[in-house]
Design a protein around this motif. Structure first.
Motif, PDB file in Angstrom:
ATOM      1  N   ARG A   1      -5.660   7.046  -0.201  1.00 54.04           N
ATOM      2  CA  ARG A   1      -4.492   6.306   0.267  1.00 54.04           C
ATOM      3  C   ARG A   1      -3.572   7.139   1.158  1.00 54.04           C
ATOM      4  O   ARG A   1      -2.419   6.757   1.396  1.00 54.04           O
ATOM      5  N   LEU A   2      -4.044   8.263   1.658  1.00 51.06           N
ATOM      6  CA  LEU A   2      -3.195   9.148   2.456  1.00 51.06           C
ATOM      7  C   LEU A   2      -2.748   8.501   3.762  1.00 51.06           C
ATOM      8  O   LEU A   2      -1.722   8.887   4.341  1.00 51.06           O
ATOM      9  N   ASP A   3      -3.511   7.523   4.261  1.00 49.84           N
ATOM     10  CA  ASP A   3      -3.119   6.844   5.502  1.00 49.84           C
ATOM     11  C   ASP A   3      -1.927   5.915   5.297  1.00 49.84           C
ATOM     12  O   ASP A   3      -1.342   5.429   6.281  1.00 49.84           O
ATOM     13  N   ASP A   4      -1.572   5.654   4.032  1.00 49.17           N
ATOM     14  CA  ASP A   4      -0.506   4.694   3.741  1.00 49.17           C
ATOM     15  C   ASP A   4       0.852   5.352   3.511  1.00 49.17           C
ATOM     16  O   ASP A   4       1.812   4.683   3.105  1.00 49.17           O
ATOM     17  N   ILE A   5       0.954   6.676   3.738  1.00 52.01           N
ATOM     18  CA  ILE A   5       2.219   7.370   3.502  1.00 52.01           C
ATOM     19  C   ILE A   5       2.879   7.724   4.823  1.00 52.01           C
ATOM     20  O   ILE A   5       2.257   7.645   5.881  1.00 52.01           O
ATOM     21  N   TYR A   6       4.145   8.138   4.750  1.00 49.44           N
ATOM     22  CA  TYR A   6       4.856   8.585   5.944  1.00 49.44           C
ATOM     23  C   TYR A   6       4.372   9.977   6.327  1.00 49.44           C
ATOM     24  O   TYR A   6       4.217  10.844   5.458  1.00 49.44           O
ATOM     25  N   PRO A   7       4.155  10.226   7.617  1.00 48.39           N
ATOM     26  CA  PRO A   7       3.576  11.517   8.059  1.00 48.39           C
ATOM     27  C   PRO A   7       4.363  12.731   7.577  1.00 48.39           C
ATOM     28  O   PRO A   7       3.770  13.769   7.262  1.00 48.39           O
TER      29      PRO A   7
ATOM     30  N   LYS B   1       0.821  -1.213   0.000  1.00 56.80           N
ATOM     31  CA  LYS B   1       0.000   0.000   0.000  1.00 56.80           C
ATOM     32  C   LYS B   1       0.855   1.263   0.000  1.00 56.80           C
ATOM     33  O   LYS B   1       0.506   2.262  -0.632  1.00 56.80           O
ATOM     34  N   ASN B   2       1.953   1.239   0.738  1.00 58.74           N
ATOM     35  CA  ASN B   2       2.837   2.402   0.805  1.00 58.74           C
ATOM     36  C   ASN B   2       3.433   2.699  -0.570  1.00 58.74           C
ATOM     37  O   ASN B   2       3.440   3.847  -1.033  1.00 58.74           O
ATOM     38  N   TRP B   3       3.932   1.676  -1.256  1.00 55.99           N
ATOM     39  CA  TRP B   3       4.503   1.869  -2.590  1.00 55.99           C
ATOM     40  C   TRP B   3       3.450   2.392  -3.569  1.00 55.99           C
ATOM     41  O   TRP B   3       3.731   3.264  -4.384  1.00 55.99           O
ATOM     42  N   ILE B   4       2.252   1.831  -3.504  1.00 58.32           N
ATOM     43  CA  ILE B   4       1.186   2.246  -4.427  1.00 58.32           C
ATOM     44  C   ILE B   4       0.883   3.721  -4.247  1.00 58.32           C
ATOM     45  O   ILE B   4       0.749   4.484  -5.233  1.00 58.32           O
ATOM     46  N   ALA B   5       0.776   4.182  -2.996  1.00 54.33           N
ATOM     47  CA  ALA B   5       0.477   5.595  -2.729  1.00 54.33           C
ATOM     48  C   ALA B   5       1.557   6.496  -3.316  1.00 54.33           C
ATOM     49  O   ALA B   5       1.263   7.505  -3.974  1.00 54.33           O
ATOM     50  N   TYR B   6       2.823   6.142  -3.086  1.00 51.37           N
ATOM     51  CA  TYR B   6       3.918   6.983  -3.591  1.00 51.37           C
ATOM     52  C   TYR B   6       4.014   6.924  -5.122  1.00 51.37           C
ATOM     53  O   TYR B   6       4.398   7.914  -5.757  1.00 51.37           O
ATOM     54  N   ALA B   7       3.676   5.785  -5.702  1.00 52.62           N
ATOM     55  CA  ALA B   7       3.696   5.687  -7.166  1.00 52.62           C
ATOM     56  C   ALA B   7       2.647   6.609  -7.780  1.00 52.62           C
ATOM     57  O   ALA B   7       2.916   7.308  -8.773  1.00 52.62           O
ATOM     58  N   TYR B   8       1.442   6.654  -7.199  1.00 46.30           N
ATOM     59  CA  TYR B   8       0.417   7.576  -7.693  1.00 46.30           C
ATOM     60  C   TYR B   8       0.861   9.029  -7.519  1.00 46.30           C
ATOM     61  O   TYR B   8       0.621   9.881  -8.401  1.00 46.30           O
ATOM     62  N   PHE B   9       1.503   9.332  -6.402  1.00 44.03           N
ATOM     63  CA  PHE B   9       1.987  10.695  -6.168  1.00 44.03           C
ATOM     64  C   PHE B   9       3.023  11.087  -7.227  1.00 44.03           C
ATOM     65  O   PHE B   9       2.964  12.187  -7.800  1.00 44.03           O
ATOM     66  N   ASN B  10       3.979  10.191  -7.500  1.00 40.54           N
ATOM     67  CA  ASN B  10       5.018  10.492  -8.490  1.00 40.54           C
ATOM     68  C   ASN B  10       4.438  10.674  -9.886  1.00 40.54           C
ATOM     69  O   ASN B  10       4.897  11.530 -10.654  1.00 40.54           O
ATOM     70  N   LEU B  11       3.441   9.871 -10.228  1.00 42.39           N
ATOM     71  CA  LEU B  11       2.779  10.050 -11.528  1.00 42.39           C
ATOM     72  C   LEU B  11       2.046  11.395 -11.580  1.00 42.39           C
ATOM     73  O   LEU B  11       2.080  12.104 -12.593  1.00 42.39           O
TER      74      LEU B  11
END
Length: 540
Positions: free
Chosen positions: A209-215, A176-186
């Motif tokens: 997916r904001l709950d899956d990222i680092y604060p 889930k963490n990787w997916i959130a950051y991948a969407y952000f980078n795109l």
């Protein structure tokens, strides 16, 4: 909870990794700490290790982990000598995962130093070797890093390509963490390319997916979501996300974006205040756009270039005097003070959580260390018991053999003497069998030592292919057979390594330099040097 599986893995490695070398077990533990994202603990462990490592593979693994943990804790090594040595070793083997990691961290170090051509060269090598592994963790971080370096180099189309690749890997891993950051980078890629339709598609996937990222990254994510709403004309939603982002951290880009919303609403005065705040922040954002907006505002409202220029000069002067902030406190400073207090509160809460986790982990490790020490002492006591038995039987055999030799010297044996002679021979056979039973059935170490002992002293073989454990087995077996002789060596030389003890045993057996040289596979000059060093160590 996310790190619990790795903590358990460390425990398993400590308990069941007894067959591997101590260096290998400790390196495996460092690896587990890195995977658990306990980078400071991993760095502390690796820097606390003895840099002299016999095994070449363990040494290369150590060099890789030292580079990796140094980079992850912002203690990047000043030279590439360490990682280059690891790369040279892994290129000759079949461990594609470690080779990929070695290429990746060489690239990452050069990326951080700003040498993009050399960094991309090793990123591409890492990408190629990663395809030969099934490690999605490696493949994801390489794709993400190449996307980032392409963004910094202005290759936005390639940035989007690698961001998509990273998303595919993240989806395959279900992380889930990787997916959130991948969407952000795109989303960031399409924001830069002004492709607002694609931006909307990916950012809307990001919102749940904001709950899956680092604060610490939340302000950047919220700012991107606010920008998406701004481009779609939903100013209230844009304002909501920008303000939420600023409540976590004041970033110049977020302040500038919120100012754009106020301009759209016709509230230029509020926008001007935000531009002033943004200009005073030193976070790497472009100042030219902010300066242009402020100057434009002054020209529109004061109609005089001189007055506008003076106002801009005052802003520069105010920024340069921020070191004297206590003299003239402003609303901006009060806000920063409030934000700082809030950050400290969050940090204290995290520190308390970390302290509890650390104490729990320490307790687990202490219990495991106690268990390992118990197992070691039990094994050692059992070995000592077996050695004492073998020594007892050997002494009895030597006494009986001495009696037999005396009987052999008597030319005219009477019947009683013949009977005693046969009885002694039978006892020798029984004791020899007892020694064989203890060695073969009760103690694998002594059994191994006997085979090596016979190879050296009876079969005239060499130690060229021996490892540390082989020397230990040989010495422990010799100690069992000749306890008093071994105690003499220890009394003369103090604590001995198994390698030194092996050399002294050969000397004790009366072998000359030439024979010892053949057995140990080294030159006679080296044997003389060893004799000299051991003589210096000998207690007077």
């Amino acid at each position: 909870m996310r790190k619990l599986p790795y903590v358990l893995l460390i425990a398993i490695l400590l308990i069941y990794g007894c067959d591997s070398t101590p260096d290998a077990r400790r390196l495996a533990m460092v690896d587990s700490l890195v995977k658990a994202e306990l980078y400071d603990s991993a760095y502390h462990e690796i820097t606390g290790m003895d840099t002299y490592i016999d095994n070449e593979g363990d040494r290369a693994h150590y060099q890789l982990l030292l580079t990796q943990t140094s980079y992850l804790t912002d203690n990047t090594l000043s030279s590439d000598e360490v990682i280059d040595s690891a790369i040279s070793y892994f290129e000759k083997g079949n461990d594609m995962e470690k080779l990929t990691d070695a290429y990746y961290y060489k690239a990452a170090c050069w990326h951080e130093r700003g040498d993009f051509p050399l960094a991309i060269q090793y990123y591409k090598k890492a990408e190629e070797t990663a395809q030969k592994t099934h490690d999605l963790r490696l493949q994801y971080k390489i794709a993400e890093s190449i996307a980032r370096i392409n963004q910094q180099s202005g290759n936005y189309s390639l940035q989007a390509d690698y961001a998509r690749k990273a998303l595919g890997i993240a989806m395959a891993s279900r992380n889930k963490n990787w997916i959130a950051y991948a969407y952000f980078n795109l989303g960031k890629a399409f924001q830069i390319m002004h492709d607002y339709d694609s931006l909307t598609v990916y950012v809307k996937e990001l919102i749940p997916r904001l709950d899956d990222i680092y604060p610490e990254d939340l302000p950047h994510f919220l700012s991107l979501i606010g920008y998406m709403y701004y481009r779609n004309g939903e100013l209230d939603q844009a304002k909501k996300y920008y303000k939420e982002a600023l409540s976590h951290q004041e970033l110049a880009i977020t302040l500038g974006n919120l100012a754009d919303v106020y301009v759209q609403e016709g509230n230029e005065e509020e926008a001007y205040k935000l531009w002033q705040k943004a200009f005073l922040l030193n976070d790497g954002s472009r100042k030219d756009i902010i300066m242009y907006n402020m100057l434009q505002y002054d020209l529109n409202h004061h109609q005089e270039l001189e007055n506008a220029s003076k106002r801009l000069y005052d802003i520069f002067a105010f920024r340069d005097s921020m070191t004297n902030a206590l003299k003239d406190r402003t609303v901006l400073e009060l806000q920063r003070e409030y934000d700082e207090e809030r950050k400290n509160h969050i940090h204290e809460k995290k520190r308390m959580t970390w302290t509890i986790f650390t104490l729990s982990l320490t307790l687990i490790l202490l219990l495991l260390a106690g268990l390992l020490k118990y197992k070691y002492n039990k094994t050692r006591m059992l070995l000592s018991k077996h050695q004492m038995l073998v020594n007892q039987y050997s002494n009895e055999i030597r006494q009986l053999e001495a009696q037999c030799r005396i009987m052999d010297e008597v030319k005219s044996k009477n019947n009683e003497l013949e009977e005693s002679y046969g009885d002694a021979k039978r006892k020798i056979a029984v004791l020899t069998q007892k020694i064989e039973d203890v060695v073969k059935k009760a103690s694998p170490m002594l059994n191994r030592g006997k085979l090596l002992y016979d190879d050296i002293l009876s079969n005239k073989k060499s130690t060229v292919l021996w490892n540390k454990y082989d020397y230990k087995c040989f010495v422990e077996y010799y100690k069992a057979l000749n306890l008093r002789d071994f105690e003499v060596l220890e009394k003369q030389y103090g604590h001995l390594t198994h390698h030194n003890a092996f050399f002294l045993i050969l000397c004790q057996k009366g072998l000359d330099n030439k024979e010892i040289s053949r057995i140990m596979g080294i030159k006679e000059d080296s044997i003389r040097s060893i004799r000299f060093r051991m003589q210096k160590k000998k207690k007077q």
